[in-house]
Design a protein around this motif. Structure first.
Motif, PDB file in Angstrom:
ATOM      1  N   VAL A  78       0.825  -1.211   0.000  1.00  0.00           N
ATOM      2  CA  VAL A  78       0.000   0.000   0.000  1.00  0.00           C
ATOM      3  C   VAL A  78       0.856   1.257   0.000  1.00  0.00           C
ATOM      4  N   SER A  79       2.007   1.186   0.653  1.00  0.00           N
ATOM      5  CA  SER A  79       2.871   2.372   0.729  1.00  0.00           C
ATOM      6  C   SER A  79       3.416   2.772  -0.637  1.00  0.00           C
ATOM      7  N   GLY A  80       3.411   1.837  -1.592  1.00  0.00           N
ATOM      8  CA  GLY A  80       3.940   2.149  -2.920  1.00  0.00           C
ATOM      9  C   GLY A  80       2.896   2.566  -3.930  1.00  0.00           C
ATOM     10  N   PHE A  96       2.772  -3.071  -9.078  1.00  0.00           N
ATOM     11  CA  PHE A  96       3.923  -3.976  -8.903  1.00  0.00           C
ATOM     12  C   PHE A  96       4.027  -5.080  -9.952  1.00  0.00           C
ATOM     13  N   ASN A  97       3.080  -5.140 -10.880  1.00  0.00           N
ATOM     14  CA  ASN A  97       3.110  -6.222 -11.861  1.00  0.00           C
ATOM     15  C   ASN A  97       2.950  -5.680 -13.280  1.00  0.00           C
ATOM     16  N   ARG A 421       9.488  -8.913  -5.839  1.00  0.00           N
ATOM     17  CA  ARG A 421      10.408  -8.650  -6.949  1.00  0.00           C
ATOM     18  C   ARG A 421      10.916  -7.218  -6.902  1.00  0.00           C
ATOM     19  N   ASN A 422      10.092  -6.315  -6.405  1.00  0.00           N
ATOM     20  CA  ASN A 422      10.477  -4.911  -6.318  1.00  0.00           C
ATOM     21  C   ASN A 422      11.638  -4.706  -5.349  1.00  0.00           C
ATOM     22  N   ARG A 423      11.825  -5.643  -4.422  1.00  0.00           N
ATOM     23  CA  ARG A 423      12.961  -5.546  -3.498  1.00  0.00           C
ATOM     24  C   ARG A 423      14.290  -5.595  -4.259  1.00  0.00           C
ATOM     25  N   LYS A 427      11.868  -0.496  -8.628  1.00  0.00           N
ATOM     26  CA  LYS A 427      11.112   0.337  -9.562  1.00  0.00           C
ATOM     27  C   LYS A 427      10.063   1.194  -8.852  1.00  0.00           C
ATOM     28  N   VAL A 428       9.583   0.693  -7.738  1.00  0.00           N
ATOM     29  CA  VAL A 428       8.554   1.408  -6.987  1.00  0.00           C
ATOM     30  C   VAL A 428       9.108   1.790  -5.619  1.00  0.00           C
TER      31      VAL A 428
END
Length: 519
Positions: A78-80, A96-97, A421-423, A427-428
């Motif tokens: 939610v924070s992203g 995220f996808n 995956r964002n870790r 990207k976000v």
């Protein structure tokens, strides 16, 4: 100033001021989760576990742990997300996808989840109402009542935030009475009778379905039912802008879910102590024998009232989703609805009308199928009696909700995988949480195992039923036909959901690919 177009308010955006304190947020979590799922699914869980008191409780605890893990994972997700709070899960997947997965999620929510969950809830309301009264109208009467209820909420809560709030407070003030009753009735039963129904004996399925072959299979088969009971736990994740202390969102969600779990387990234990089928209906004869049958009537009516609270919230959030998607031209006939909005000067009316039309289409389809399912003895001859009872409609509603809720949780899992995956990709921009990684892994593993089991069980069950038919193990031709129709319908619903969800996205991607190659 009056002629300026104002932005339509979302229920999840209210109130805008940071006035939600710690306890208020916990209440939001509890209110979002608790409906009537515990009353409709507890008996199914007991059946899946072969009547095992212990395993039924284990199912609830496993499901609760999974939901809590997902809740803690959502705080980083939610924070992203910037804006688009109305879209909820679809916004998480979009952030995220890939665009393909976002479109699939958007299609599912708009054309499967929202209309079908409302169809099922409307029939569950009628079922609870007439269970209490002890009389059911013919199928067309049941359908008209269910349709009337949804029509009211669409044009009341859908159009007016004020009406949503009024109805929500009225319903919320009544929905907890059956919960209290269900928690204490088992101990009252023991006090009166001097003993408990320690070993429940639910009705056994005459077909050796995969779910009934072992306790482990029974637990896995119960996961969608538990998800249904906890469905809505993710709604408060969009309220951080209204919280006085947004950093406490994980704590509030966990405390709220622990309270919900305690309530659910308490109800499950209590009902299993005093009934054989693990359902409130098992108390009917006992209450009548003690001249307090009116309690059964009142409790069932209030269970129906609790379902109305879920309908109220689902309609309000669904209309906001339709509004945003229509505004962004991401739904079928968006241009037509845009002209409709301009003509009527009310963009929210367009979203209500659009959502209502989609609901009506699915309502008619589900009612027709349910009526055929109601009298399976003559289905193969093509002459169903269009049942004078309603069992087929309610049974079909169960099949619908199992797949609908599983799919929505799978998309939550997809959003979690995207955030994992964002870790690596960064990207976000998100507010990183120390507990995100372990909670996300637990969530994904539980969702993957349960999804793989349930999808594979569809095809295994078809084989098992056919083998039973070939070996003439069915003593009753109607039971044989019902078993075959049930497993086939479950498979058909799976493919329909997959088709509506992914085929439009595949077509869109292919069209863009051809356009790119042409240039």
């Amino acid at each position: 100033m009056k002629n300026q177009t104002s932005k339509v308010k979302s229920v999840t955006d209210l109130p805008k001021k940071k006035q939600l304190g710690f306890m208020s947020c916990i209440v939001v979590v509890i209110g979002a989760c608790i409906g009537a799922g515990i009353f409709f699914k507890n008996g199914l869980i007991l059946t899946n576990t072969g009547g095992s008191f212990i395993l039924a409780i284990v199912c609830w605890l496993i499901g609760a742990v999974g939901v809590m893990a997902m809740a803690l994972s959502l705080t980083e997700i939610v924070s992203g997300v910037k804006g688009q709070s109305n879209l909820g899960i679809a916004a998480w997947v979009k952030t995220f996808n890939s665009k393909f997965l976002y479109q699939a999620c958007k299609n599912f929510i708009a054309y499967i989840y929202t209309p079908l969950i409302l169809v099922s809830l409307s029939y569950y309301f009628v079922q609870a109402l007439f269970n209490g009264i002890g009389w059911f109208p013919p199928w067309w009467g049941t359908s008209l009542i269910a349709l009337g209820v949804l029509t009211w909420f669409f044009f009341a809560s859908g159009l007016s935030v004020k009406m949503f709030n009024i109805q929500n407070w009225i319903i919320m003030s009544l929905k907890f009475f059956p919960l209290i009753f269900a928690i204490v009735i088992g101990y009252v039963f023991i006090g009166v009778e001097g003993h408990a129904t320690i070993i429940p004996t639910p009705e056994k399925n005459p077909t050796a379905l995969l779910d009934n072959l072992s306790p482990i299979c029974g637990i896995m088969a119960s996961i969608p039912a538990i998800f249904f009971a906890f469905n809505g736990f993710y709604y408060p994740a969009n309220l951080t802008s209204s919280m006085k202390e947004p950093r406490k969102l994980p704590v509030t969600m966990i405390v709220g879910l622990i309270i919900v779990t305690v309530i659910y387990v308490g109800i499950s234990v209590s009902i299993m102590l005093c009934t054989k089928n693990g359902q409130i209906s098992g108390l009917s004869d006992w209450l009548n024998d003690h001249n307090v049958g009116w309690i059964y009537t009142v409790v069932n009516i209030l269970i129906g009232v609790g379902i109305l609270s879920v309908i109220n919230g689902t309609v309000a959030t669904g209309v906001n989703i339709y509004h945003d998607l229509l505004k962004d031209k991401e739904l079928l006939f968006s241009s037509t609805m845009d002209r409709f909005n301009k003509k009527n000067g009310d963009s929210k009316l367009g979203a209500v009308v659009y959502g209502y039309i989609v609901f009506i289409i699915f309502f008619i389809i589900c009612t027709v199928i349910g009526c055929f399912f109601d009298d399976t003895s003559n289905i193969l001859s093509g002459t169903p009696k269009w049942g004078k009872e309603n069992a087929g409609i309610f049974s079909f509603a169960d099949i619908v909700t199992n797949w609908v809720v599983l799919f929505i949780f799978v998309f939550i899992g997809i959003a979690i995988i995207g955030c994992l995956r964002n870790r690596k990709t960064h990207k976000v921009v998100v507010a990183r949480s120390k507990i995100f990684m372990p909670m996300a892994i637990i969530s994904v593993i539980l969702l993957a195992i349960s999804t793989l089991y349930l999808v594979s069980s569809v095809f295994v069950n078809i084989g098992l039923v056919i083998s039973y038919i070939v070996q003439n193990k069915y003593s009753d031709p109607e039971v044989q036909t019902t078993a075959l129709i049930t497993v086939i319908l479950s498979a058909v619903m799976l493919f329909v959901y997959l088709g509506v969800t992914f085929i439009p996205s595949l077509v869109s991607r292919q069209r863009l690919k051809h356009q790119h190659e042409a240039h």
